[in-house]
Design a protein around this motif. Sequence first.
Motif, PDB file in Angstrom:
ATOM      1  N   LYS A  48       0.816  -1.193  -0.133  1.00  0.00           N
ATOM      2  CA  LYS A  48      -0.120  -0.089   0.038  1.00  0.00           C
ATOM      3  C   LYS A  48       0.783   1.346   0.157  1.00  0.00           C
ATOM      4  O   LYS A  48       1.534   1.638   0.937  1.00  0.00           O
ATOM      5  N   VAL A  49       1.010   1.943  -1.057  1.00  0.00           N
ATOM      6  CA  VAL A  49       1.811   2.940  -1.255  1.00  0.00           C
ATOM      7  C   VAL A  49       1.059   4.225  -1.700  1.00  0.00           C
ATOM      8  O   VAL A  49       0.127   4.310  -2.332  1.00  0.00           O
ATOM      9  N   LEU A  50       1.120   5.446  -0.827  1.00  0.00           N
ATOM     10  CA  LEU A  50       0.639   6.412  -1.388  1.00  0.00           C
ATOM     11  C   LEU A  50       1.673   7.800  -1.835  1.00  0.00           C
ATOM     12  O   LEU A  50       2.500   8.000  -0.918  1.00  0.00           O
ATOM     13  N   ARG A  51       1.548   8.512  -2.932  1.00  0.00           N
ATOM     14  CA  ARG A  51       2.390   9.444  -3.252  1.00  0.00           C
ATOM     15  C   ARG A  51       1.752  10.763  -2.584  1.00  0.00           C
ATOM     16  O   ARG A  51       0.690  10.739  -3.128  1.00  0.00           O
ATOM     17  N   TYR A  52       2.400  11.240  -1.803  1.00  0.00           N
ATOM     18  CA  TYR A  52       2.001  12.421  -0.867  1.00  0.00           C
ATOM     19  C   TYR A  52       2.696  13.678  -1.391  1.00  0.00           C
ATOM     20  O   TYR A  52       3.683  13.810  -1.126  1.00  0.00           O
ATOM     21  N   LEU A  53       1.813  14.563  -2.136  1.00  0.00           N
ATOM     22  CA  LEU A  53       2.542  15.891  -2.486  1.00  0.00           C
ATOM     23  C   LEU A  53       1.881  16.846  -1.690  1.00  0.00           C
ATOM     24  O   LEU A  53       0.801  17.017  -1.281  1.00  0.00           O
ATOM     25  N   GLY A  54       3.083  17.907  -1.040  1.00  0.00           N
ATOM     26  CA  GLY A  54       2.663  18.819  -0.197  1.00  0.00           C
ATOM     27  C   GLY A  54       3.889  19.776   0.184  1.00  0.00           C
ATOM     28  O   GLY A  54       4.961  19.399  -0.335  1.00  0.00           O
ATOM     29  N   THR A  55       3.785  20.687   0.989  1.00  0.00           N
ATOM     30  CA  THR A  55       4.770  21.260   1.648  1.00  0.00           C
ATOM     31  C   THR A  55       5.435  20.703   2.691  1.00  0.00           C
ATOM     32  O   THR A  55       4.842  19.795   3.092  1.00  0.00           O
ATOM     33  N   ALA A  56       6.399  21.295   3.311  1.00  0.00           N
ATOM     34  CA  ALA A  56       7.258  20.351   4.212  1.00  0.00           C
ATOM     35  C   ALA A  56       6.420  20.488   5.853  1.00  0.00           C
ATOM     36  O   ALA A  56       6.733  19.340   6.537  1.00  0.00           O
ATOM     37  N   VAL A  57       5.410  21.333   5.874  1.00  0.00           N
ATOM     38  CA  VAL A  57       4.722  21.354   6.992  1.00  0.00           C
ATOM     39  C   VAL A  57       4.369  20.045   7.930  1.00  0.00           C
ATOM     40  O   VAL A  57       4.772  19.715   9.172  1.00  0.00           O
ATOM     41  N   ASN A  58       3.659  19.517   7.115  1.00  0.00           N
ATOM     42  CA  ASN A  58       3.003  18.116   7.442  1.00  0.00           C
ATOM     43  C   ASN A  58       3.937  16.755   7.512  1.00  0.00           C
ATOM     44  O   ASN A  58       3.325  15.960   8.095  1.00  0.00           O
ATOM     45  N   GLU A  59       4.920  16.985   6.781  1.00  0.00           N
ATOM     46  CA  GLU A  59       5.704  16.003   6.419  1.00  0.00           C
ATOM     47  C   GLU A  59       6.669  15.490   7.496  1.00  0.00           C
ATOM     48  O   GLU A  59       7.671  16.327   7.340  1.00  0.00           O
ATOM     49  N   LEU A  67      -3.006  14.982  -1.745  1.00  0.00           N
ATOM     50  CA  LEU A  67      -2.573  16.160  -2.138  1.00  0.00           C
ATOM     51  C   LEU A  67      -2.806  16.954  -0.621  1.00  0.00           C
ATOM     52  O   LEU A  67      -3.894  16.887  -0.064  1.00  0.00           O
ATOM     53  N   ASP A  68      -1.453  17.593  -0.135  1.00  0.00           N
ATOM     54  CA  ASP A  68      -1.565  18.218   1.029  1.00  0.00           C
ATOM     55  C   ASP A  68      -1.376  19.875   0.735  1.00  0.00           C
ATOM     56  O   ASP A  68      -0.268  20.181   0.338  1.00  0.00           O
ATOM     57  N   THR A  69      -2.528  20.727   0.896  1.00  0.00           N
ATOM     58  CA  THR A  69      -2.086  21.875   0.216  1.00  0.00           C
ATOM     59  C   THR A  69      -3.146  23.066   0.994  1.00  0.00           C
ATOM     60  O   THR A  69      -3.985  22.542   1.924  1.00  0.00           O
ATOM     61  N   GLU A  70      -2.754  24.293   0.937  1.00  0.00           N
ATOM     62  CA  GLU A  70      -3.288  25.270   1.748  1.00  0.00           C
ATOM     63  C   GLU A  70      -4.852  25.628   0.979  1.00  0.00           C
ATOM     64  O   GLU A  70      -4.934  25.625  -0.261  1.00  0.00           O
ATOM     65  N   THR A  86       0.817  23.685  -6.481  1.00  0.00           N
ATOM     66  CA  THR A  86      -0.133  24.230  -7.405  1.00  0.00           C
ATOM     67  C   THR A  86       0.065  23.969  -8.734  1.00  0.00           C
ATOM     68  O   THR A  86      -0.897  23.497  -9.606  1.00  0.00           O
ATOM     69  N   LYS A  87       1.330  24.345  -9.144  1.00  0.00           N
ATOM     70  CA  LYS A  87       1.771  24.057 -10.443  1.00  0.00           C
ATOM     71  C   LYS A  87       1.832  22.590 -10.817  1.00  0.00           C
ATOM     72  O   LYS A  87       1.099  22.318 -11.827  1.00  0.00           O
ATOM     73  N   ARG A  88       2.029  21.750  -9.883  1.00  0.00           N
ATOM     74  CA  ARG A  88       2.005  20.467 -10.184  1.00  0.00           C
ATOM     75  C   ARG A  88       0.455  19.910 -10.278  1.00  0.00           C
ATOM     76  O   ARG A  88       0.377  18.960 -11.087  1.00  0.00           O
ATOM     77  N   ILE A 119       3.872   5.857   2.878  1.00  0.00           N
ATOM     78  CA  ILE A 119       3.851   7.265   2.390  1.00  0.00           C
ATOM     79  C   ILE A 119       5.157   7.689   1.771  1.00  0.00           C
ATOM     80  O   ILE A 119       6.212   7.480   2.192  1.00  0.00           O
ATOM     81  N   GLU A 120       5.041   8.015   0.523  1.00  0.00           N
ATOM     82  CA  GLU A 120       6.218   8.616  -0.228  1.00  0.00           C
ATOM     83  C   GLU A 120       6.100  10.000  -0.537  1.00  0.00           C
ATOM     84  O   GLU A 120       5.226  10.547  -1.168  1.00  0.00           O
ATOM     85  N   TYR A 121       6.722  10.809   0.205  1.00  0.00           N
ATOM     86  CA  TYR A 121       6.674  12.454   0.183  1.00  0.00           C
ATOM     87  C   TYR A 121       7.168  12.852  -1.031  1.00  0.00           C
ATOM     88  O   TYR A 121       8.201  12.393  -1.467  1.00  0.00           O
ATOM     89  N   ILE A 122       6.513  13.807  -1.484  1.00  0.00           N
ATOM     90  CA  ILE A 122       7.025  14.531  -2.630  1.00  0.00           C
ATOM     91  C   ILE A 122       6.822  16.048  -2.159  1.00  0.00           C
ATOM     92  O   ILE A 122       5.727  16.657  -2.089  1.00  0.00           O
ATOM     93  N   THR A 123       8.034  16.757  -1.805  1.00  0.00           N
ATOM     94  CA  THR A 123       8.004  17.668  -1.203  1.00  0.00           C
ATOM     95  C   THR A 123       8.153  19.191  -2.041  1.00  0.00           C
ATOM     96  O   THR A 123       9.065  19.062  -2.845  1.00  0.00           O
TER      97      THR A 123
END
Lengths: 319, 429
Positions: free
Chosen positions: B44-55, B95-98, B82-84, B71-75
């Motif tokens: 079970k793998v989730l690619r997790y895109l976000g800023t460093a705050v929660n990671e 997605l972890d975003t504001e 947003t661009k991504r 969890i695979e972090y993409i920081t």
Amino acid sequence: MDTSDNILQQASPDLVRGSDTARPARAARLSPSFVSWLQAGPMMLVFLAFFLIPLVFVVIVSFWDYNEYQLLPAFSGRGYTDTFEGCIAQLPDLCTIAKTYLKTLKLCFLVWAITLFIGFWVAYFLAFHVKSKTWQMGLSLLCTIPFWTSNVIRMIAWIPLLGRNGLVNSGLMKTGLINQPVEWLLFSEFSVVLALVHLFTFFMVVPIFNSMIRIDKSLIEAAYDAGATGLQTLVNVVVPLAKPGIVIGSIFVITIVMGDFITIGVMGGQQIAAAGKIIETRVNALQFPAAAANAVILLVITFLIITMMSRIVDIKKEL
Amino acid sequence: MTETTKTSGVSRRTLLKGTAGLAGLAAGSGAITGFPYVMSAEPKVLRYLGTAVNEGDDISKQCLKDTGIKIEYITATTDDVTKRVMTQPNSFDVLDTEYFSLKKLVPSGNILALDAKKIKEFDNITPVFTKGETPGGKKIGGQGTAPWKVLYLEGKDSKKFATSATEFVTLIPTVYNADTLGIRPDLIKRPISSWSELLNPEFKGKASILNIPSIGIMDAAMVVEATGKYKYADKGNMTKEEIDLTMKVMTEAKKAGQFRAFWKDFNESVNLMASGETVIQSMWSPAVTKVRSMGIACTFQPLKEGYRSWASGFCVSKGVSGPKLDWAYEFVNWFLSGYAGAYLNRQGYYSAVLSTAKANMEPYEWAYWMEGKPAEKDIKAPDGSLLEKAGAVRDGGSYEDRMGAVACWNAVMDENDYMVRKWNEFIAA
């Protein structure tokens, strides 16, 4: 032309022999162009795929419309008009975009002039004063040592040195030369130029050294024999013969500095605008057509500078 | 010959072996996927895109332990996130975003709203998000992109924000905070109580502001309002004239040499403050903590005009479906179940579900971080390093005091495009 003819001479016997059994007429007709295409092909394909096609896309996108979250593929000059918004109304005062490009050009010129001066003398020393080939190699390798660390680290290393409480300031304070820390050492045009010169002088040294090393030493001896002073020899013999290296080094430095925004950002405390920075901000705001338009403008300016330089020296001929 | 024998041997043995063996081989080789029993053995793998705050490594490790989800972090920075989402929506799962990015993300159609019914703790989420008030009933300032304005969608695939609660939630809240100015009390040597101090000539060449237009303009607006020059109808949604006025005030200050530098990321702000290049600047709470942990006095200064707040949360990419979507829900549910919340609270952020975070914190920690009481024992960071000695009180006081004093939220304005251009001019001036 010379090279292709030579290659043809070398290549055609094989081709003719190989095609004896098949269709001699066709092989004879194909061989000259086919061989040169084959030679130029790989580089051409790379150039096409990774430079020309993306460049065409950038130009196309620069004429698209956009909104907050997407590109609208309809013809629009908005990327350009937004860029120069209010420029005419503001005359005779310069608008921000014009000031930004002027500032970029100014930084570029300063860095170019300083790197050329330093680079020329370093190359001169390596080429003419260091007699042994081993030492020449060794010393040029020494020049590359700073490149073993990352660009960013070399740049950031200046900050603790130049800061308000940095080494230079505390040193000067201790010697009693100043009472107040010198503020313009960091986050100023001075620090930007300093860091850029530090980063890119090597790009001048290598091509100039490369040109100088190929100068026939007997020419210099001949100049001395004919009674030329050191300066006359330098101006009339060394500099003209080192010109291709100077131009190539200049092209390196100018193109890098014109596009740089990271060094200018970090060393300028994000307070000095640069052409590259405008593009970055536009991309971050998802305004891709406007970013593309600025990229095209920057490219045109850089291209003009380089065209002017190659007018002065015909690199193709000199090489 | 040997080669052939070997191969056939393996396949015979595999055939003879049980399902587990086959599943293991298939998962290992990746050759045969699609069989139901193979799927169950897939990691079970989730690619997790976000800023460093929660990671945090601790969070991903604990998550793997509790749920088996890797969890695979993409920081990336907020802008890059947003661009991504716009350009490569298939490059991430969670997605972890504001919240303020939603005005761009939702119309793009690249994110999938989550179903509130499948979120176990949804009803326990702090009223800050759902009602715009603190648990104690204090009304929170709603200028800017306040989370409750963009929390719900009208329908599953709708691109419109709903005005009242629906089942479809744009972002499941995770973390938020109230930001203000950071100061160096040892170098300023007097009390600071207003945002207007940022432009006080006393700090000429020693002030800084962050160079992220959508956030920087909010700080600038707080300053302009504090100086009494202008009162905005909504700082988070200015008219062109208001943008011009704000940038004019800031540009004049810049030309007079007020600012030492601008910063764009966490570390830059820490370095400026720690090296004494600046003594007053916009700052984020953990950055202040970081300066303090270096042994340098730094205060996250509460100001009478209040705080500028931000909040972020989870959603998933439009392309996520099937078991992956179930894991995403499992992960979000795990995130709200307490461990992560306590972890974030201990860094000075706030967690979205207070009750579960409280259950995972020591009473003295809760009292220090959330109730504004003096620390009974030494306060430690999640990594075990000392943050505050016993007796210290958190800057700005309790959760009620801080979140209750929020004046506005990070925002994307209707005139965002114009604002970004004007901001560029300010930086270039």
